[in-house]
Design a protein around this motif. Structure first.
Motif, PDB file in Angstrom:
ATOM      1  N   ALA A  24       0.840  -1.212   0.000  1.00 39.25           N
ATOM      2  CA  ALA A  24       0.000   0.000   0.000  1.00 39.25           C
ATOM      3  C   ALA A  24       0.870   1.256   0.000  1.00 39.25           C
ATOM      4  N   ASP A  25       1.977   1.205   0.745  1.00 43.30           N
ATOM      5  CA  ASP A  25       2.880   2.357   0.830  1.00 43.30           C
ATOM      6  C   ASP A  25       4.313   1.852   0.705  1.00 43.30           C
ATOM      7  N   PRO A  26       4.859   1.780  -0.517  1.00 40.44           N
ATOM      8  CA  PRO A  26       6.210   1.254  -0.710  1.00 40.44           C
ATOM      9  C   PRO A  26       7.256   1.961   0.136  1.00 40.44           C
ATOM     10  N   ASP A  27       7.036   3.252   0.416  1.00 37.01           N
ATOM     11  CA  ASP A  27       8.025   3.993   1.196  1.00 37.01           C
ATOM     12  C   ASP A  27       8.072   3.534   2.657  1.00 37.01           C
ATOM     13  N   ALA A  28       7.049   2.776   3.073  1.00 40.32           N
ATOM     14  CA  ALA A  28       7.018   2.299   4.456  1.00 40.32           C
ATOM     15  C   ALA A  28       7.784   0.996   4.631  1.00 40.32           C
ATOM     16  N   TRP A  29       8.425   0.517   3.555  1.00 36.86           N
ATOM     17  CA  TRP A  29       9.163  -0.744   3.601  1.00 36.86           C
ATOM     18  C   TRP A  29      10.611  -0.475   3.231  1.00 36.86           C
ATOM     19  N   HIS A  77      11.308  -4.872   5.398  1.00 33.80           N
ATOM     20  CA  HIS A  77      10.576  -4.850   6.667  1.00 33.80           C
ATOM     21  C   HIS A  77       9.743  -3.564   6.734  1.00 33.80           C
ATOM     22  N   ASP A  78       8.570  -3.656   7.325  1.00 36.89           N
ATOM     23  CA  ASP A  78       7.745  -2.451   7.419  1.00 36.89           C
ATOM     24  C   ASP A  78       8.214  -1.578   8.590  1.00 36.89           C
ATOM     25  N   ASP A  79       7.824  -0.321   8.545  1.00 35.92           N
ATOM     26  CA  ASP A  79       8.264   0.628   9.563  1.00 35.92           C
ATOM     27  C   ASP A  79       7.798   0.233  10.963  1.00 35.92           C
ATOM     28  N   GLU A  80       6.665  -0.460  11.045  1.00 31.48           N
ATOM     29  CA  GLU A  80       6.127  -0.842  12.346  1.00 31.48           C
ATOM     30  C   GLU A  80       6.815  -2.076  12.922  1.00 31.48           C
ATOM     31  N   GLY A  81       7.628  -2.747  12.073  1.00 32.90           N
ATOM     32  CA  GLY A  81       8.318  -3.947  12.547  1.00 32.90           C
ATOM     33  C   GLY A  81       7.389  -5.131  12.736  1.00 32.90           C
ATOM     34  N   THR A  82       6.280  -5.155  11.986  1.00 32.67           N
ATOM     35  CA  THR A  82       5.300  -6.236  12.158  1.00 32.67           C
ATOM     36  C   THR A  82       5.315  -7.264  11.033  1.00 32.67           C
ATOM     37  N   ALA A  83       6.035  -6.975   9.935  1.00 37.86           N
ATOM     38  CA  ALA A  83       6.008  -7.905   8.802  1.00 37.86           C
ATOM     39  C   ALA A  83       7.294  -7.797   8.000  1.00 37.86           C
ATOM     40  N   SER A  84       7.601  -8.895   7.289  1.00 36.47           N
ATOM     41  CA  SER A  84       8.775  -8.935   6.408  1.00 36.47           C
ATOM     42  C   SER A  84       8.392  -9.659   5.131  1.00 36.47           C
ATOM     43  N   VAL A  85       9.080  -9.323   4.020  1.00 34.55           N
ATOM     44  CA  VAL A  85       8.788  -9.971   2.751  1.00 34.55           C
ATOM     45  C   VAL A  85      10.060 -10.016   1.913  1.00 34.55           C
ATOM     46  N   GLU A  86      10.251 -11.119   1.206  1.00 28.53           N
ATOM     47  CA  GLU A  86      11.415 -11.270   0.337  1.00 28.53           C
ATOM     48  C   GLU A  86      11.122 -10.558  -0.979  1.00 28.53           C
ATOM     49  N   ASP A  87      12.079  -9.822  -1.516  1.00 26.16           N
ATOM     50  CA  ASP A  87      11.800  -8.951  -2.655  1.00 26.16           C
ATOM     51  C   ASP A  87      11.838  -9.642  -4.022  1.00 26.16           C
ATOM     52  N   GLY A  88      12.065 -10.941  -4.051  1.00 28.40           N
ATOM     53  CA  GLY A  88      12.086 -11.665  -5.323  1.00 28.40           C
ATOM     54  C   GLY A  88      13.471 -11.993  -5.816  1.00 28.40           C
ATOM     55  N   SER A  89      14.478 -11.620  -5.052  1.00 31.53           N
ATOM     56  CA  SER A  89      15.852 -11.874  -5.494  1.00 31.53           C
ATOM     57  C   SER A  89      16.154 -13.367  -5.609  1.00 31.53           C
ATOM     58  N   LEU A  90      15.573 -14.165  -4.722  1.00 34.81           N
ATOM     59  CA  LEU A  90      15.821 -15.606  -4.784  1.00 34.81           C
ATOM     60  C   LEU A  90      15.266 -16.201  -6.072  1.00 34.81           C
ATOM     61  N   ALA A  91      14.065 -15.777  -6.464  1.00 32.96           N
ATOM     62  CA  ALA A  91      13.480 -16.269  -7.705  1.00 32.96           C
ATOM     63  C   ALA A  91      14.310 -15.816  -8.903  1.00 32.96           C
ATOM     64  N   LYS A  92      14.801 -14.571  -8.874  1.00 33.11           N
ATOM     65  CA  LYS A  92      15.649 -14.063  -9.953  1.00 33.11           C
ATOM     66  C   LYS A  92      16.913 -14.913 -10.093  1.00 33.11           C
ATOM     67  N   ALA A  93      17.530 -15.233  -8.955  1.00 34.95           N
ATOM     68  CA  ALA A  93      18.766 -16.020  -8.982  1.00 34.95           C
ATOM     69  C   ALA A  93      18.508 -17.427  -9.530  1.00 34.95           C
ATOM     70  N   ALA A  94      17.361 -18.032  -9.143  1.00 32.32           N
ATOM     71  CA  ALA A  94      17.030 -19.375  -9.623  1.00 32.32           C
ATOM     72  C   ALA A  94      16.819 -19.370 -11.135  1.00 32.32           C
ATOM     73  N   LEU A  95      16.124 -18.364 -11.643  1.00 28.39           N
ATOM     74  CA  LEU A  95      15.874 -18.282 -13.081  1.00 28.39           C
ATOM     75  C   LEU A  95      17.152 -17.999 -13.857  1.00 28.39           C
ATOM     76  N   ALA A  96      17.988 -17.133 -13.304  1.00 28.59           N
ATOM     77  CA  ALA A  96      19.256 -16.806 -13.969  1.00 28.59           C
ATOM     78  C   ALA A  96      20.151 -18.034 -14.063  1.00 28.59           C
TER      79      ALA A  96
END
Length: 203
Positions: free
Chosen positions: A158-163, A175-194
């Motif tokens: 919803a707010d990319p600047d908050a991550w 990680h979000d500014d509130e410290g309540t959630a984390s998400v992988e940005d897709g780098s692992l999938a990029k590396a697997a495809l490469a």
């Protein structure tokens, strides 16, 4: 004879035979006759030994074998015979096609034929082709899933600047500014495809 079990009937038949044989051997003399009658009475009075309890697996196999024999008999009535001369490729092809017809008795009987012929199941050409197609389709679906993550389509923020990344953590984790959630940005999938294709996936 009503009220008697099969073991009791079999035991009585055995006793009768022993009694007849003994009289034939020892004659009709009183002493011998007394011994024979005593033996006959003792044998009949002996409790029948119960049959060993069969495991349910064995009982199931016995019932299934009866059904298999009945199915084979119907096939013979239709003029089908000669499986002992069938090749492994031919019987395996029949087994493969009967799998899709849904009757486990047909599959079991064909497996029995292969087993009794000392043959192994040979995967028919059409089965290998189907297997290759399914494998190819699965690889394609996996590739599409990796591309989804590599493009970052899973990052519905919803707010990319908050991550942002966090000091001391891997840079591909946001990680979000509130410290309540984390998400992988897709780098692992990029590396697997490469590594698989040698090509970089663009967002």
């Amino acid at each position: 004879m009503s009220g008697q079990t099969q073991p009791e009937t079999a035991l009585q038949a055995l006793a009768e035979k022993l009694r007849t044989d003994a009289i034939a051997i020892f004659g009709e003399g009183l002493a011998d006759r007394d011994i024979i009658e005593w033996f006959y009475a003792a044998l009949l009075a002996a409790p029948a030994q119960p049959a060993a309890q069969q495991h349910p697996d064995g009982e199931a196999v016995d019932r299934f074998a009866v059904a298999m024999k009945a199915k084979l008999a119907k096939s013979r009535e239709k003029g089908r015979h000669g499986w002992q001369m069938g090749s492994a490729a031919y019987l395996s092809s029949l087994l493969y096609h009967h799998m899709y017809k849904g009757d486990p008795l047909d599959v079991a009987n064909l497996a029995m034929m292969l087993h009794q012929n000392g043959q192994a199941i040979e995967l028919p050409q059409e089965a290998r082709r189907d297997q290759g197609f399914n494998k190819s389709s699965e690889v394609q679906r996996l590739r599409e899933t990796l591309e989804f993550y590599a493009r970052g389509d899973h990052l519905l923020l919803a707010d990319p600047d908050a991550w942002d990344t966090c000091s001391g953590e891997a840079e591909n984790w946001l990680h979000d500014d509130e410290g309540t959630a984390s998400v992988e940005d897709g780098s692992l999938a990029k590396a697997a495809l490469a590594a698989s294709t040698g090509q970089e996936v663009k967002p």
